[in-house]
Design an enzyme around this catalytic site. Structure first.
Site, PDB file in Angstrom:
ATOM      1  CG  HIS A  56       0.163  28.380  -7.419  1.00  0.00           C
ATOM      2  ND1 HIS A  56      -1.092  28.231  -7.445  1.00  0.00           N
ATOM      3  CD2 HIS A  56       0.386  29.692  -7.879  1.00  0.00           C
ATOM      4  CE1 HIS A  56      -1.574  29.394  -8.004  1.00  0.00           C
ATOM      5  NE2 HIS A  56      -0.725  30.452  -8.075  1.00  0.00           N
ATOM      6  CG  MET A  90       0.820  27.260 -16.584  1.00  0.00           C
ATOM      7  SD  MET A  90       0.359  27.552 -14.851  1.00  0.00           S
ATOM      8  CE  MET A  90      -1.083  28.437 -15.324  1.00  0.00           C
ATOM      9  CD  GLU A 183      -2.570  35.725 -14.027  1.00  0.00           C
ATOM     10  OE1 GLU A 183      -2.001  34.314 -14.117  1.00  0.00           O
ATOM     11  OE2 GLU A 183      -3.667  35.784 -13.354  1.00  0.00           O
ATOM     12  CE  LYS A 185      -6.142  40.004  -8.788  1.00  0.00           C
ATOM     13  NZ  LYS A 185      -6.476  39.105  -7.598  1.00  0.00           N
ATOM     14  CD  GLU A 219      -7.491  35.878 -13.805  1.00  0.00           C
ATOM     15  OE1 GLU A 219      -6.769  35.085 -13.565  1.00  0.00           O
ATOM     16  OE2 GLU A 219      -8.217  36.194 -12.969  1.00  0.00           O
ATOM     17  CG  HIS A 222      -6.356  39.433 -13.250  1.00  0.00           C
ATOM     18  ND1 HIS A 222      -5.313  38.915 -13.068  1.00  0.00           N
ATOM     19  CD2 HIS A 222      -7.192  38.968 -12.145  1.00  0.00           C
ATOM     20  CE1 HIS A 222      -5.253  38.119 -11.986  1.00  0.00           C
ATOM     21  NE2 HIS A 222      -6.585  37.955 -11.583  1.00  0.00           N
ATOM     22  CG  ASP A 247      -4.932  32.571 -16.084  1.00  0.00           C
ATOM     23  OD1 ASP A 247      -4.770  31.641 -16.884  1.00  0.00           O
ATOM     24  OD2 ASP A 247      -4.481  32.986 -14.753  1.00  0.00           O
ATOM     25  CG  ASP A 257      -9.354  37.999  -8.976  1.00  0.00           C
ATOM     26  OD1 ASP A 257      -9.972  37.973 -10.280  1.00  0.00           O
ATOM     27  OD2 ASP A 257      -8.429  37.419  -8.910  1.00  0.00           O
ATOM     28  CG  ASP A 259     -10.562  34.218  -9.663  1.00  0.00           C
ATOM     29  OD1 ASP A 259     -10.469  34.615 -10.662  1.00  0.00           O
ATOM     30  OD2 ASP A 259      -9.932  34.145  -8.580  1.00  0.00           O
ATOM     31  CG  ASP A 289      -6.882  31.755 -12.348  1.00  0.00           C
ATOM     32  OD1 ASP A 289      -7.066  30.880 -11.359  1.00  0.00           O
ATOM     33  OD2 ASP A 289      -6.139  32.690 -12.267  1.00  0.00           O
TER      34      ASP A 289
END
Ligand code: GCO
Ligand code: MN
Ligand code: MN
Length: 389
Positions: A56, A90, A183, A185, A219, A222, A247, A257, A259, A289
């Site tokens: 990011h 990305m 993306e 979610k 993802e 998600h 992801d 979430d 992850d 991710d």
């Protein structure tokens, strides 16, 4: 570890700065790991054999950095990329952390926030492209509501569409070689996030001015948060020519979430996913991710990241076994029965075909009695996954 499961550049394994750089803070507790710099994280990723690093804007450049500070950070980061050979496939924008985005970014009710989000994204796109990104991800974490008293959902959609149309034109106007990947979610951090699933996003993309520039970054966690089958979402995206990025991670069913490390929880779904990606020869990044458990130090972070790639490669090998397994392939061929009498009815409608089909005498009772042997096929798959086949 055998060499067979050693990550190589051609596997296109990537991680975000925010994934291996995650310090383990959560809504209930403080950070458990010290923060590493982007340059340190690039070296960590190189050490464990990753191909690329994504970010990011604010993972790299702090929100309030001066232009001079920005340029220095970019120079240092570029040098780390050159030293390690890592690439940046990305990039994305942080449109969720700063309090200014508490009511959303592109869909905020305040037009000044919406335009600030556009400004921030254009600058972040410039940064991503400067570092080599070809895919630009949009995850609208704050694009939603807690209460539908606060925002007209159609206004939310219109505003999101307007922003994406504006940004596609910006990319074209700059002459950037860049595609956008959305993306989905269902929730978190908002109570409800707009366009909550990959399927919803596919419908939305068709309404954009430049649908050809926009695809998906589905993802795994998600879709699982929404109780859905991730493979089916990925297959739909693929079939529509929209699987621009992915992801990979995992989680414990329909929860927040989490992850987690890829393959740590849903081994069987992960297997079918890897088998699909490899069978269709998906050529994009395999982006993890995810982040390490809060119990880990940076050695544990490396274990986590190595584990994501190792599990992917093991499942890839299992997929090859599945494709070559004679009994499995025999059952698959049997299931997908071929009856020459049906061939004339395949494909597009024509009146004669419809007339003949309407008159055809099906032996429904026999068809209904037919055992499919799916129990056997699934158990063979489980045996294969458990390593006894
Ligand atoms: C999440 C998201 C993010 C995005 C990232 C890149 O739930 O936090 O998955 O990690 O993928 O912001 O767009
Ligand atoms: Mn996530
Ligand atoms: Mn994600």
């Amino acid at each position: 570890m055998t060499n067979l499961y050693e990550p190589k550049p051609e596997h296109k394994f990537t991680f975000g700065l925010w994934t291996v750089g995650n310090t383990g803070s959560d809504p209930f507790g403080a950070a458990v790991r010290n923060k590493l710099s982007p340059v340190e994280l690039v070296h960590l990723l190189a050490e464990i054999g990753a191909y690329g690093v994504n970010f990011h804007d604010n993972d790299l450049i702090p929100f309030d950095a001066t232009p001079t500070e920005r340029d220095q950070i970019v120079r240092d980061f570029k040098r780390a990329l050159e030293e390690t050979g890592l690439v940046v496939p990305m990039a994305t924008t942080n449109l969720f952390h700063h309090p200014v985005f508490k009511d959303g970014a592109f869909t905020a009710n305040d037009p000044r926030v919406r335009k600030f989000a556009l400004q921030k994204t254009m600058r972040a796109i410039d940064l991503g492209v400067e570092l080599g990104a070809k895919i630009y991800v949009f995850w609208g974490g704050r694009e939603g509501v807690e209460s539908d008293a606060t925002k007209d959902p159609t206004a939310g959609l219109r505003r999101f569409r307007e922003a994406l149309n504006f940004l596609c034109e910006y990319v074209l106007d700059q002459g950037y070689d860049l595609k956008l990947a959305l993306e989905a979610k269902p929730n978190e951090p908002r109570g409800d996030i707009y366009l909550p699933t990959s399927g919803a996003l596919l419908g939305f993309i068709a309404t954009l001015d430049h649908p050809e520039m926009v695809g998906l970054n589905p993802e795994m966690a998600h879709e699982h948060m929404a109780g859905l089958n991730f493979l089916h979402a990925v297959a739909q995206a693929w079939e529509a020519g929209k699987l621009f990025h992915i992801d990979l991670n995992d989680q414990n069913s329909v929860r927040f979430d989490q992850d987690w490390r890829f393959g740590s929880q849903s081994l069987k779904q992960s297997f079918f996913l890897v088998k699909f990606l490899e069978n269709v020869e998906y050529s994009g990044s395999r982006h993890f991710d995810a982040h390490a458990y809060r119990t880990e130090d940076y050695e544990g972070v490396k274990d986590f990241a190595r584990g994501c790639m190792r599990t992917y490669l093991i499942l890839k090998e299992k997929a090859e076994h599945f494709n070559q397994d004679e009994e499995i392939q025999f059952l698959l061929a049997k299931i997908n029965v071929n009856d020459p009498a049906m061939e004339g009815f395949e494909g597009k409608f024509n009146p004669a075909k419809a007339k003949a089909l309407k008159a055809y005498p099906f032996d429904v009772a026999t068809l209904a009695r037919r055992g499919m042997q799916y129990e056997r096929l699934d158990q063979l798959t489980v045996d294969l996954l458990l390593g006894v086949r």
